[in-house]
Design a protein around this motif. Structure first.
Motif, PDB file in Angstrom:
ATOM      1  N   ARG A   7       4.851  -5.677  11.483  1.00 18.30           N
ATOM      2  CA  ARG A   7       4.686  -4.236  11.691  1.00 18.30           C
ATOM      3  C   ARG A   7       3.777  -3.617  10.622  1.00 18.30           C
ATOM      4  N   ILE A   8       3.943  -4.039   9.386  1.00 19.42           N
ATOM      5  CA  ILE A   8       3.106  -3.538   8.297  1.00 19.42           C
ATOM      6  C   ILE A   8       1.696  -4.101   8.418  1.00 19.42           C
ATOM      7  N   ARG A   9       1.591  -5.370   8.756  1.00 22.98           N
ATOM      8  CA  ARG A   9       0.279  -6.011   8.918  1.00 22.98           C
ATOM      9  C   ARG A   9      -0.518  -5.336  10.027  1.00 22.98           C
ATOM     10  N   VAL A  34       2.235   5.771   4.532  1.00 20.75           N
ATOM     11  CA  VAL A  34       2.583   5.042   3.319  1.00 20.75           C
ATOM     12  C   VAL A  34       4.031   5.296   2.916  1.00 20.75           C
ATOM     13  N   TYR A  35       4.518   6.482   3.170  1.00 24.72           N
ATOM     14  CA  TYR A  35       5.859   6.866   2.744  1.00 24.72           C
ATOM     15  C   TYR A  35       6.882   6.530   3.828  1.00 24.72           C
ATOM     16  N   ARG A  36       6.845   5.287   4.274  1.00 26.21           N
ATOM     17  CA  ARG A  36       7.821   4.798   5.242  1.00 26.21           C
ATOM     18  C   ARG A  36       8.741   3.824   4.519  1.00 26.21           C
ATOM     19  N   ALA A  37       9.987   3.787   4.937  1.00 22.94           N
ATOM     20  CA  ALA A  37      10.972   2.942   4.266  1.00 22.94           C
ATOM     21  C   ALA A  37      10.576   1.470   4.289  1.00 22.94           C
ATOM     22  N   ASP A  38      10.031   1.004   5.413  1.00 18.56           N
ATOM     23  CA  ASP A  38       9.661  -0.414   5.487  1.00 18.56           C
ATOM     24  C   ASP A  38       8.498  -0.745   4.559  1.00 18.56           C
ATOM     25  N   ILE A  39       7.542   0.154   4.432  1.00 21.68           N
ATOM     26  CA  ILE A  39       6.387  -0.080   3.566  1.00 21.68           C
ATOM     27  C   ILE A  39       6.796  -0.002   2.092  1.00 21.68           C
ATOM     28  N   LEU A  40       7.579   0.999   1.737  1.00 26.30           N
ATOM     29  CA  LEU A  40       8.034   1.117   0.358  1.00 26.30           C
ATOM     30  C   LEU A  40       8.937  -0.057  -0.032  1.00 26.30           C
ATOM     31  N   GLY A  41       9.787  -0.464   0.889  1.00 21.87           N
ATOM     32  CA  GLY A  41      10.656  -1.606   0.625  1.00 21.87           C
ATOM     33  C   GLY A  41       9.873  -2.885   0.410  1.00 21.87           C
TER      34      GLY A  41
END
Length: 64
Positions: A7-9, A34-41
């Protein structure tokens, strides 16, 4: 080695393609991407996997 989730890729690839196709395009609203939980995690896990070493600015933000 920590792999980037699909999903991030996918988001990274879409942003990259948009930037390459339209060099004059301005990304005014990246905060919501950028300020998504999955990206920050994932960013946190990458930093932890780096053994808490400093980044290019030589500041270690993960002194836990």
């Amino acid at each position: 080695m920590l792999l980037t989730p699909d999903r991030i890729r996918t988001l990274q690839r879409k942003l990259y393609c948009k930037a390459k196709q339209e060099p004059d395009f301005r990304f005014y609203s990246l905060y919501d991407k950028v300020y998504r939980a999955d990206i920050l995690g994932h960013a946190y896990r990458l930093a932890r996997a780096n053994n808490r070493r400093s980044g290019s600015d030589q500041i270690n933000y993960l002194k836990l």
